[in-house]
Design a protein around this motif. Structure first.
Motif, short mmCIF file in Angstrom:
data_model
loop_
_atom_site.label_atom_id
_atom_site.label_comp_id
_atom_site.label_asym_id
_atom_site.label_seq_id
_atom_site.Cartn_x
_atom_site.Cartn_y
_atom_site.Cartn_z
N MET A 1 0.83 -1.21 0.00
CA MET A 1 0.00 0.00 0.00
C MET A 1 0.86 1.25 0.00
SD MET A 1 -3.07 -0.96 2.64
CE MET A 1 -3.75 -2.61 2.70
N GLU A 2 1.92 1.24 0.80
CA GLU A 2 2.81 2.40 0.83
C GLU A 2 3.43 2.64 -0.54
OE1 GLU A 2 6.95 4.00 2.92
OE2 GLU A 2 6.11 2.04 3.50
N ALA A 3 3.90 1.58 -1.16
CA ALA A 3 4.53 1.72 -2.48
C ALA A 3 3.54 2.24 -3.51
CB ALA A 3 5.10 0.38 -2.92
N ALA A 4 2.30 1.74 -3.46
CA ALA A 4 1.28 2.18 -4.41
C ALA A 4 0.93 3.65 -4.21
CB ALA A 4 0.03 1.31 -4.29
N LEU A 5 0.81 4.08 -2.95
CA LEU A 5 0.50 5.49 -2.68
C LEU A 5 1.63 6.39 -3.15
CD1 LEU A 5 -1.23 5.92 0.82
CD2 LEU A 5 -2.17 6.28 -1.47
N ARG A 6 2.84 5.99 -2.92
CA ARG A 6 3.97 6.82 -3.36
C ARG A 6 4.01 6.90 -4.88
NH1 ARG A 6 6.82 8.51 0.84
NH2 ARG A 6 6.88 7.28 2.76
N ALA A 7 3.66 5.80 -5.55
CA ALA A 7 3.61 5.83 -7.02
C ALA A 7 2.51 6.76 -7.50
CB ALA A 7 3.39 4.42 -7.55
N ALA A 8 1.36 6.75 -6.83
CA ALA A 8 0.27 7.64 -7.20
C ALA A 8 0.66 9.10 -6.97
CB ALA A 8 -0.99 7.29 -6.40
N ASP A 9 1.35 9.35 -5.88
CA ASP A 9 1.80 10.72 -5.59
C ASP A 9 2.78 11.20 -6.66
OD1 ASP A 9 1.96 13.04 -3.82
OD2 ASP A 9 4.00 12.35 -3.39
N ALA A 10 3.69 10.34 -7.06
CA ALA A 10 4.65 10.70 -8.11
C ALA A 10 3.93 10.96 -9.42
CB ALA A 10 5.68 9.59 -8.27
N ASP A 11 2.91 10.16 -9.73
CA ASP A 11 2.15 10.35 -10.95
C ASP A 11 1.44 11.70 -10.96
OD1 ASP A 11 0.90 9.21 -13.46
OD2 ASP A 11 -0.94 9.49 -12.27
N ALA A 12 1.06 12.19 -9.77
CA ALA A 12 0.39 13.48 -9.65
C ALA A 12 1.37 14.65 -9.52
CB ALA A 12 -0.55 13.47 -8.44
N GLY A 13 2.65 14.36 -9.63
CA GLY A 13 3.65 15.44 -9.56
C GLY A 13 4.32 15.59 -8.22
N GLY A 14 3.87 14.82 -7.21
CA GLY A 14 4.50 14.84 -5.89
C GLY A 14 3.94 15.89 -4.96
N GLY A 15 4.12 15.67 -3.66
CA GLY A 15 3.72 16.64 -2.65
C GLY A 15 2.28 16.56 -2.19
N TRP A 16 1.55 15.53 -2.60
CA TRP A 16 0.14 15.43 -2.24
C TRP A 16 -0.10 14.64 -0.97
CZ3 TRP A 16 -3.67 18.10 -4.70
CH2 TRP A 16 -3.35 18.66 -5.94
N LEU A 17 0.75 13.70 -0.63
CA LEU A 17 0.46 12.80 0.48
C LEU A 17 0.41 13.53 1.83
CD1 LEU A 17 2.49 9.61 -0.51
CD2 LEU A 17 0.07 10.11 -0.87
N HIS A 18 1.30 14.50 2.04
CA HIS A 18 1.28 15.20 3.32
C HIS A 18 0.09 16.15 3.42
CE1 HIS A 18 3.22 18.44 0.98
NE2 HIS A 18 2.74 19.26 1.92
N ARG A 19 -0.65 16.32 2.33
CA ARG A 19 -1.83 17.19 2.33
C ARG A 19 -3.14 16.41 2.41
NH1 ARG A 19 -2.86 19.87 -1.99
NH2 ARG A 19 -3.58 21.77 -0.93
N LEU A 20 -3.06 15.10 2.60
CA LEU A 20 -4.28 14.29 2.62
C LEU A 20 -5.21 14.69 3.77
CD1 LEU A 20 -3.06 10.63 1.93
CD2 LEU A 20 -4.10 12.24 0.33
N ASP A 21 -6.46 14.90 3.41
CA ASP A 21 -7.51 15.11 4.41
C ASP A 21 -8.23 13.80 4.72
OD1 ASP A 21 -7.30 18.04 4.48
OD2 ASP A 21 -8.11 17.92 2.43
N SER A 22 -8.16 12.84 3.78
CA SER A 22 -8.86 11.57 3.94
C SER A 22 -8.02 10.45 3.35
CB SER A 22 -10.23 11.62 3.24
OG SER A 22 -10.86 10.35 3.25
N LEU A 23 -7.96 9.33 4.07
CA LEU A 23 -7.30 8.13 3.58
C LEU A 23 -8.23 6.94 3.79
CD1 LEU A 23 -4.86 6.55 2.49
CD2 LEU A 23 -4.00 6.42 4.85
N GLY A 24 -8.67 6.34 2.67
CA GLY A 24 -9.52 5.16 2.73
C GLY A 24 -8.73 3.95 2.29
N VAL A 25 -8.73 2.90 3.10
CA VAL A 25 -7.94 1.71 2.84
C VAL A 25 -8.86 0.51 2.65
CG1 VAL A 25 -6.25 0.09 3.83
CG2 VAL A 25 -5.93 2.56 4.10
N VAL A 26 -8.60 -0.25 1.60
CA VAL A 26 -9.33 -1.49 1.37
C VAL A 26 -8.79 -2.55 2.32
CG1 VAL A 26 -9.91 -3.28 -0.30
CG2 VAL A 26 -9.71 -0.89 -1.05
N ASP A 27 -9.66 -3.18 3.07
CA ASP A 27 -9.24 -4.19 4.04
C ASP A 27 -8.47 -5.30 3.35
OD1 ASP A 27 -9.01 -5.36 6.54
OD2 ASP A 27 -10.91 -6.43 6.40
N GLN A 28 -7.48 -5.86 4.04
CA GLN A 28 -6.65 -6.93 3.49
C GLN A 28 -6.75 -8.17 4.37
OE1 GLN A 28 -3.36 -8.07 4.89
NE2 GLN A 28 -3.97 -7.03 6.77
#
Length: 506
Positions: A37-64
């Motif tokens: 999950m961490e790796a996927a989020l970091r890849a998504a952040d990079a795809d968006a240009g970076g700097g978005w993760l520390h600005r998250l107001d909401s994090l929804g996680v699919v149960d594993q």
């Protein structure tokens, strides 16, 4: 395109997915679900240009389910990626509709102006978990099946006594009932499944995020072989979800205004359209029939209607493909041609079947596909035992103003068109007919037993077993020489105390 200066229109701006292909000798080094999950989020952040993760107001996680000892990983995940979201939670359990549910909830929060940035993510490391377990298990101990173990924890139930436990045991009931209702022979039904699945393999071959990137012919898919053993009739290995994967996927959602303010170009923005969800009764025996899913039909049709679309407007679709009966039902609802691919990711056999998180990969792949070509994509998710249905549209075209927040609950509409379920009579003995059936196999490809959903002359529903020793009935169920659905038989008390099915001698 003309859009108001400020309007909290939800858009997807970043997507990411990962495959962790650790070698068997290095199973201890593989990522767990949290790491994926961490790796996927970091890849998504990079795809968006970076700097978005520390600005998250909401994090929804699919149960594993791979590492149950981790529990709810949403809080530790937010710490790992440097986020401090006000809303931080996981889905209720690992269900195939969870990613779209979380996406719809995030879009509503953004549309209501309650948050600015949200992320949805999931990951499963069942392959690594199984290998680690094998390393510490006693010699000769059976491999643990995490999906079946989770299903058993929700029991025991009447159907469990007859081996109808995990999804792979239950979906064939829909397949066989559906084939008979469509007027297909066994050969025709298998040919349709193989055609759909072969096209899924073509999609997976061209998708860098897919787990099995190999084109497979329709003949190979429908032919039983050493590499394609029977699992649960009429499904072989190449027709069922492949959960033995290490995969993670996630995506970042914000408002169009926020995206533009932070320099996201319009050609990378994917608009979130309206969604629709409905469900079947959780109790399999309380379903009206095993031919159709009213909640699936309502979910799909409402999603198109709410977004002002018809099937001809769709450039891409993802019709959840855990087992062939699901996209078969879905494509008949929206009249999707069998010749067109039913997935943008590659399906749960070839793309990979990371339990509840498959649709996160589908969202990622749909966003990437729409960035390249087309205007509209339809995502359909299925969860449980053909139980939970959620559809949503992604588009390059902005929705009408003030669409979000929206209610995506269309349960009342599904209930209004659902027929009554027959009564269940667990102790029924006597003459009956086959409503639907399957045969379950061991890993060597030998029939373990058959399971029949039967109907008494009164209409009551019950379950009966066909022991493996009754080879004539097993052959009758699987040969294709005659359609068993609708055929007569007799329910008798078996030597093990369960109800057994006896065919009339002809």
């Amino acid at each position: 395109m003309h859009i108001q200066k400020y309007n909290p229109i939800p858009v997807i701006i970043g997507v990411g997915q990962v495959n962790d292909r650790e070698e068997q000798s290095k199973a201890s080094e593989g990522l767990d679900s949290l790491g994926l999950m961490e790796a996927a989020l970091r890849a998504a952040d990079a795809d968006a240009g970076g700097g978005w993760l520390h600005r998250l107001d909401s994090l929804g996680v699919v149960d594993q389910i791979s590492y149950p000892e981790l529990g709810d990983v949403s809080a530790p995940l937010s710490v790992r990626v440097g986020a401090a979201p006000r809303i931080c939670y996981k889905s209720g359990y690992a269900s195939g509709d969870s990613p779209l549910l979380l996406l719809n909830e995030a879009a509503n929060h953004i549309g209501a102006g309650e948050i600015k940035v949200a992320a949805i993510v999931g990951g499963e490391a069942l392959r690594t978990a199984a290998r680690r377990a094998a390393c510490v298990a006693p010699n000769g101990a059976p491999a643990n099946n995490a999906v079946r173990a989770v299903a058993l924890r929700r029991g025991p139930s009447y159907r469990h006594r007859y081996g109808l436990i995990a999804p792979v045991d239950v979906y064939p009931l829909y397949e066989n009932a559906g084939r008979a209702a469509y007027g297909q022979t066994l050969a025709q039904g298998q040919a349709e499944s193989a055609a759909i699945w072969s096209r899924l393999s073509e999609v997976a071959e061209g998708n860098s995020g897919a787990w099995l990137r190999r084109r497979v012919s329709a003949d190979e898919i429908k032919t039983v072989s050493a590499a394609n053993r029977p699992i649960a009739f009429p499904y072989c290995k190449l027709m069922v979800a492949n959960s033995s994967v290490n995969q993670g996927a996630g995506f970042i959602v914000t408002s169009l205004t926020e995206a533009r303010a932070r320099g996201i170009s319009d050609d990378r923005v994917i608009f979130v359209g309206r969604g629709a969800a409905a469900h079947e009764p959780v109790d399999l025996m309380a379903r009206a029939n095993y031919v159709e899913s009213p909640s699936m039909s309502v979910s799909l049709r409402k999603a198109l209607e709410l977004n002002g679309l018809v099937t001809a407007d769709l450039d891409h679709v993802e019709l959840y493909s855990c087992f062939p009966c699901v996209p078969k039902m879905a494509r008949r609802v929206i009249d999707w041609p069998v010749e067109r691919a039913a997935s943008v990711f590659g399906g749960l056999t070839f793309g990979g079947g990371p339990v509840g998180n498959y649709m996160s990969h589908a969202v990622v792949s749909m966003a990437l596909a729409l960035r390249q070509t087309g205007r509209h994509g339809l995502l359909f998710a299925n969860g449980g035992l053909a139980t939970h249905n959620h559809s949503i549209v992604l588009s390059r075209v902005p929705p009408a103003a003030d669409v979000f927040p929206q209610s995506f609950d269309f349960q009342a509409a599904a209930d209004a068109v659902r027929g009554p379920a027959p009564p269940v009579q667990e102790d029924y003995l006597g003459p009956a007919s086959v409503e639907t059936y399957t045969v379950l196999y061991d890993r060597e490809g030998s029939a373990q037993y058959g399971a029949i959903i039967g109907r008494a002359p009164t209409g009551a529903r019950f379950i009966a077993k066909v022991p493996a020793a009754d080879r004539a009935t097993i052959l009758w169920l699987t040969s294709g020489e005659q359609e068993p659905v609708g055929m007569p038989g007799t329910a008798v008390k078996g030597a093990d105390g369960d109800t057994w099915w006896v065919r009339p001698v002809r």
